[in-house]
Design an enzyme around this catalytic site. Structure first.
Site, PDB file in Angstrom:
ATOM      1  N   GLY A   1       2.150   2.231   5.225  1.00  8.77           N
ATOM      2  CA  GLY A   1       3.247   1.325   5.574  1.00  8.77           C
ATOM      3  C   GLY A   1       4.015   1.795   6.796  1.00  8.77           C
TER       4      GLY A   1
ATOM      5  N   GLU B   1       5.674  -3.337   1.104  1.00  3.96           N
ATOM      6  CA  GLU B   1       5.764  -3.095  -0.351  1.00  3.96           C
ATOM      7  C   GLU B   1       5.002  -1.799  -0.608  1.00  3.96           C
ATOM      8  OE1 GLU B   1       7.439  -4.900  -2.511  1.00  3.96           O
ATOM      9  OE2 GLU B   1       7.798  -6.772  -1.456  1.00  3.96           O
TER      10      GLU B   1
ATOM     11  N   CYS C   1       2.594   0.377  -8.870  1.00  5.77           N
ATOM     12  CA  CYS C   1       3.683   0.878  -8.026  1.00  5.77           C
ATOM     13  C   CYS C   1       4.937   1.061  -8.875  1.00  5.77           C
ATOM     14  CB  CYS C   1       3.939  -0.085  -6.880  1.00  5.77           C
ATOM     15  SG  CYS C   1       4.145  -1.782  -7.421  1.00  5.77           S
TER      16      CYS C   1
ATOM     17  N   GLY D   1       0.830  -1.207   0.000  1.00  8.20           N
ATOM     18  CA  GLY D   1       0.000   0.000   0.000  1.00  8.20           C
ATOM     19  C   GLY D   1       0.858   1.247   0.000  1.00  8.20           C
ATOM     20  N   SER D   2       0.257   2.343   0.425  1.00  4.77           N
ATOM     21  CA  SER D   2       0.924   3.644   0.347  1.00  4.77           C
ATOM     22  C   SER D   2       2.005   3.777   1.429  1.00  4.77           C
ATOM     23  CB  SER D   2      -0.116   4.746   0.528  1.00  4.77           C
ATOM     24  OG  SER D   2      -0.728   4.570   1.791  1.00  4.77           O
TER      25      SER D   2
HETATM   26  P1  NAD Z   1      -3.700   2.182   0.568  1.00  2.00           P
HETATM   27  O1  NAD Z   1      -2.506   2.522   1.391  1.00  2.00           O
HETATM   28  O2  NAD Z   1      -4.830   3.144   0.527  1.00  2.00           O
HETATM   29  O3  NAD Z   1      -4.312   0.780   1.062  1.00  2.00           O
HETATM   30  C1  NAD Z   1      -3.571  -0.403   1.069  1.00  2.00           C
HETATM   31  C2  NAD Z   1      -4.181  -1.387   2.054  1.00  2.00           C
HETATM   32  O4  NAD Z   1      -3.954  -0.922   3.378  1.00  2.00           O
HETATM   33  C3  NAD Z   1      -5.704  -1.545   1.929  1.00  2.00           C
HETATM   34  O5  NAD Z   1      -6.052  -2.899   2.061  1.00  2.00           O
HETATM   35  C4  NAD Z   1      -6.200  -0.744   3.101  1.00  2.00           C
HETATM   36  O6  NAD Z   1      -7.476  -1.142   3.544  1.00  2.00           O
HETATM   37  C5  NAD Z   1      -5.146  -1.079   4.124  1.00  2.00           C
HETATM   38  N1  NAD Z   1      -5.093  -0.247   5.334  1.00  2.00           N
HETATM   39  C6  NAD Z   1      -5.555   0.996   5.538  1.00  2.00           C
HETATM   40  N2  NAD Z   1      -5.321   1.371   6.827  1.00  2.00           N
HETATM   41  C7  NAD Z   1      -4.670   0.341   7.422  1.00  2.00           C
HETATM   42  C8  NAD Z   1      -4.161   0.115   8.724  1.00  2.00           C
HETATM   43  N3  NAD Z   1      -4.279   0.996   9.709  1.00  2.00           N
HETATM   44  N4  NAD Z   1      -3.545  -1.052   8.967  1.00  2.00           N
HETATM   45  C9  NAD Z   1      -3.413  -1.994   8.012  1.00  2.00           C
HETATM   46  N5  NAD Z   1      -3.888  -1.832   6.755  1.00  2.00           N
HETATM   47  C10 NAD Z   1      -4.510  -0.684   6.470  1.00  2.00           C
HETATM   48  O7  NAD Z   1      -3.151   1.885  -0.907  1.00  2.00           O
HETATM   49  P2  NAD Z   1      -3.970   1.743  -2.265  1.00  2.00           P
HETATM   50  O8  NAD Z   1      -4.482   3.078  -2.681  1.00  2.00           O
HETATM   51  O9  NAD Z   1      -4.908   0.607  -2.182  1.00  2.00           O
HETATM   52  O10 NAD Z   1      -2.792   1.304  -3.260  1.00  2.00           O
HETATM   53  C11 NAD Z   1      -1.926   2.190  -3.874  1.00  2.00           C
HETATM   54  C12 NAD Z   1      -0.603   2.275  -3.154  1.00  2.00           C
HETATM   55  O11 NAD Z   1      -0.040   0.970  -2.993  1.00  2.00           O
HETATM   56  C13 NAD Z   1       0.416   3.066  -3.958  1.00  2.00           C
HETATM   57  O12 NAD Z   1       1.195   3.851  -3.104  1.00  2.00           O
HETATM   58  C14 NAD Z   1       1.245   1.980  -4.617  1.00  2.00           C
HETATM   59  O13 NAD Z   1       2.534   2.380  -5.014  1.00  2.00           O
HETATM   60  C15 NAD Z   1       1.295   0.968  -3.521  1.00  2.00           C
HETATM   61  N6  NAD Z   1       1.610  -0.350  -4.064  1.00  2.00           N
HETATM   62  C16 NAD Z   1       2.858  -0.839  -3.827  1.00  2.00           C
HETATM   63  C17 NAD Z   1       3.217  -2.063  -4.376  1.00  2.00           C
HETATM   64  C18 NAD Z   1       4.590  -2.624  -4.146  1.00  2.00           C
HETATM   65  O14 NAD Z   1       4.755  -3.822  -4.362  1.00  2.00           O
HETATM   66  N7  NAD Z   1       5.577  -1.843  -3.749  1.00  2.00           N
HETATM   67  C19 NAD Z   1       2.304  -2.788  -5.150  1.00  2.00           C
HETATM   68  C20 NAD Z   1       1.037  -2.263  -5.350  1.00  2.00           C
HETATM   69  C21 NAD Z   1       0.700  -1.031  -4.800  1.00  2.00           C
END
Ligand code: NAD
Length: 508
Positions: free
Chosen positions: A247, A264, A298, A242-243
Site C-alpha cells: 500500500g 485498505e 485483516c 493488501g499489505s
Molecule cells: P499482498 O500485499 O501480497 O497483495 C495484495 C495485492 O497487491 C495482490 O493483488 C498483489 O498482486 C498486488 N500487488 C503486488 N505488487 C503490487 C504493485 N506493485 N502494485 C499494485 N499491486 C500490487 O497481500 P495479500 O497477501 O494478498 O493479502 C494479505 C494482506 O492484505 C494483509 O496485510 C491483510 O491485512 C491485507 N488486507 C487488508 C484488508 C482491508 O480491508 N484492510 C482486507 C483484506 C486483506
C-alpha cells in the site's frame, strides 16, 4: 480431480487453461501459472497472465466503455447491479465452494463471503436512487448554489487473496451505480475465483446490451500489472487491498500523478476483555476472531488484553477451546479451521513463533504444522506476552494470538492503540463507563470499534477501513460511495445580471 470438482469448475466457466484478461473478449498470452489448492495440493486449473500489450488493450477498452456507461441513468445502472446480485444468489453455493477450494477458508465462511457480495449489490441498488447532492442558500440574489455527483472514470480494483471475491464486489457494485467502469487485478494466488466472477458480470452486462468491458479483468504479477494500474492517469481511482508495504508503494505512485486511492491495508485487531464483561461472550468473540479464516483476515483478532483479575481463568478456558479446534478439510461442515493459503504462509507463521520466543514471549500451545499430505494445515497458537513485545506490533497473517494482562481500562486502551495499524478493535464489558470511554476520543483509535462482539465480521452497511498504517481508506456502505464520484459545485444565476460573491463590485 474428482467429478464433483470438475463439474463445479465447468459450471463456473473455468477450463483447464484460462486466459487471464477480459475486455469483452478473453485474452492472455503472457506467463502461465498453475492454481494449486491449499486443501491438498491438487492443481485446479492453469491461467495465462496478460502481458503489457494486452493490459494496454484491456485498459483502453475499459476506459472507452466509460464514455457511454456514465451517461446511463443511475437507476438503470442499478438494474444491472440488481441482476448481478441475482446471478450471485443463483451461484452462491458454487462460488463459495470455489473460494474454499482456491484459498482454503471454510465453506461456511465462503458462503458468508458470497452473501456479502449479494448484500452489497442490494445496498448499491438502493443507492442508485440516492446519490444525493445538496443545495445551499446562495449569498447572491436570484442565485442557486448546488453540489452534484458525477461519474469518475475507471476504478482499478487490486485485491488480496483472503477475500478473493467480496472485495471486488464491494468496489464493483458501488462503482457501477456511480457510473464508473472497473478494471480488476486479483491476487495471483486466487485468479480462478476472479475468472468466475468476471464471467457472471459478463453475462449480466451482455443480457442488458451494455459493453462487457465495463467489468474488465487483468490477471498478472502485481509488480508488473499492478504498477501499470498505479501509474496510468486513465485509472481515476485505485482501490488497493493488501499489505502495508504494498500500500505504501501504491499510494506513492498514485499520489505522484494526483490520482485517487482507497488503501485498505494490514490490521492488528485487539479485544479488551474486562472483568466487568460476560466471560462466555468474550471467549466466543475472541475464539472466532482469532481462528476464523485461519487468522487470515485483516480484521482477525491478534491480541487479547485481559484484566489481570480474570487473566488465568480466561486463558485456561480459551486453551480448552483451542485444544478442541476441528482442523481439516474446510468443505467439511464440522471443521472450523482450514489450511493457510500456501506453504509460504506456513513458513512465515513458524518463523514468527521462533521470533516471539526469542523476544521473551511464552508459547502456551499450538503453532505446529500438521502432517496432512499436500495441505498447509497448522495448529492455532496462543502466546502469553508482556505489553510492548516487538512482534505484537506486526501483523503475522496466521492464527497466532497474543495474551496480555492489564490493570486499568486506561492502560488497556493505551496497549490496544500502541501499534502502527488502526483497523479493528473491540471491548467486552457490561460497564457503560468503560464502553463509552472506549468509544470516545480518548478510546480506540481504529476505524472499527466494537462493543461486546469481536473484531472481525464487518457488515456492509457501514463504511469499512482503518487508520494509521491501515491506510485511511473507506469502502462498502454508508457514504463511502462519494470517493467513487466527482463532486461538482455549481452557482446558477437567474438574476439577469452579474453579481460577484463576497460583495465585490464590478465597475464597467
Ligand atoms: P499482498 O500485499 O501480497 O497483495 C495484495 C495485492 O497487491 C495482490 O493483488 C498483489 O498482486 C498486488 N500487488 C503486488 N505488487 C503490487 C504493485 N506493485 N502494485 C499494485 N499491486 C500490487 O497481500 P495479500 O497477501 O494478498 O493479502 C494479505 C494482506 O492484505 C494483509 O496485510 C491483510 O491485512 C491485507 N488486507 C487488508 C484488508 C482491508 O480491508 N484492510 C482486507 C483484506 C486483506
Amino acid at each position: 480431480m474428482n467429478d464433483h470438482t470438475a463439474h463445479l469448475l465447468e459450471r463456473l466457466g473455468i477450463s483447464q487453461r484460462n486466459p487471464g484478461g477480459f475486455h469483452g473478449e478473453w485474452l492472455g498470452s503472457g506467463s502461465r501459472q498453475q492454481v494449486i489448492s491449499p486443501l491438498d495440493g491438487e492443481v485446479l486449473a492453469a491461467v495465462t497472465n496478460v502481458d503489457r500489450a494486452e493490459f494496454e488493450q484491456v485498459l483502453a477498452r475499459c476506459h472507452g466503455a466509460f464514455a457511454s456507461w456514465k451517461l446511463v441513468p443511475a437507476p438503470k445502472r442499478g438494474e444491472v447491479v440488481k441482476e448481478l446480485g441475482d446471478e450471485l444468489r443463483r451461484n452462491k453455493e458454487a462460488l463459495a465452494e470455489l473460494v474454499t477450494l482456491e484459498m482454503g477458508k471454510t465453506l461456511r465462511e465462503g458462503l458468508g463471503e458470497v452473501q456479502e457480495m449479494i448484500d452489497i449489490c442490494d445496498f448499491a441498488v438502493g443507492l442508485s436512487r440516492q446519490l444525493y447532492g445538496r443545495t445551499m442558500p446562495s449569498e447572491r440574489r436570484m442565485h442557486r448554489l448546488q453540489e452534484q455527483w458525477q461519474p469518475l472514470g475507471v476504478v482499478g480494483v487490486i485485491t488480496a487473496f483472503n477475500f478473493p471475491v467480496a472485495v471486488w464486489a464491494w468496489n464493483t457494485a458501488i462503482a457501477l451505480v456511480c457510473g464508473d467502469t472497473v478494471l480488476w487485478k486479483p491476487s495471483s494466488r486466487t485468479p480462478i475465483t476472479a475468472l468466475a466472477c468476471t464471467r457472471l458480470a459478463e453475462r449480466v452486462l451482455r443480457k442488458f446490451g451494455y459493453d462487457p468491458a465495463i467489468c474488465s479483468l487483468t490477471i498478472g504479477k502485481g509488480s508488473e500489472i499492478g504498477d501499470l494500474i498505479n501509474t496510468d492517469p486513465r485509472v481515476a481511482l485505485v482501490s488497493y487491498t493488501g499489505s502495508v508495504p504494498g500500500g505504501r508503494h501504491v499510494g506513492r505512485l498514485v499520489q505522484e500523478r494526483f490520482g485517487r486511492h482507497i488503501l485498505e491495508l494490514g490490521g492488528n485487531g485487539a479485544v479488551i476483555v474486562s472483568q466487568k464483561g460476560d466471560l462466555k461472550t468474550a471467549l466466543d468473540a475472541v475464539y472466532f476472531g482469532a481462528i476464523g479464516t485461519s487468522g487470515q483476515r485483516c480484521t482477525s483478532t491478534r491480541r487479547v488484553i485481559i484484566h489481570e483479575s480474570i487473566f488465568d481463568t480466561f486463558v485456561a478456558q480459551l486453551q480448552a477451546l483451542y485444544a478442541r479446534t476441528p482442523i481439516g478439510d474446510p468443505r467439511d461442515a464440522a471443521i472450523l479451521m482450514g489450511p493457510l493459503v500456501d506453504a509460504g504462509a506456513v513458513a512465515t507463521m513458524l518463523e514468527a513463533i521462533e521470533t516471539i520466543k526469542a523476544q521473551g514471549g511464552r508459547i502456551l500451545m499450538g503453532g505446529e504444522r500438521l502432517p496432512n499430505p499436500g495441505g498447509c494445515y497448522v495448529t492455532p497458537c496462543l502466546a502469553e506476552v508482556a505489553a510492548g513485545l516487538p512482534m505484537t506490533r506486526e501483523e503475522t497473517f496466521a492464527p497466532v494470538l497474543y495474551l496480555t494482562p492489564y490493570r486499568t481500562i486506561e492502560e488497556a486502551i493505551a496497549i490496544q492503540n500502541d501499534v502502527p495499524q488502526g483497523l479493528s478493535s473491540a471491548i467486552i464489558s457490561d460497564d457503560l463507563l468503560e464502553t463509552e470511554l472506549f468509544l470516545s476520543a480518548a478510546g480506540s483509535d481504529c476505524g472499527i470499534a466494537n462493543v461486546n462482539t469481536g473484531t472481525s465480521g464487518a457488515e456492509i452497511g457501514g463504511a469499512f477501513g482503518g487508520e494509521k498504517e491501515t491506510g485511511g481508506g473507506r469502502e462498502s456502505g454508508s457514504d463511502a460511495w462519494k470517493v467513487y464520484m466527482r463532486r461538482q459545485t455549481s452557482a446558477i444565476n437567474f438574476s439577469g445580471g452579474v453579481e460577484l460573491a463576497q460583495g465585490i463590485t464590478l465597475e464597467l
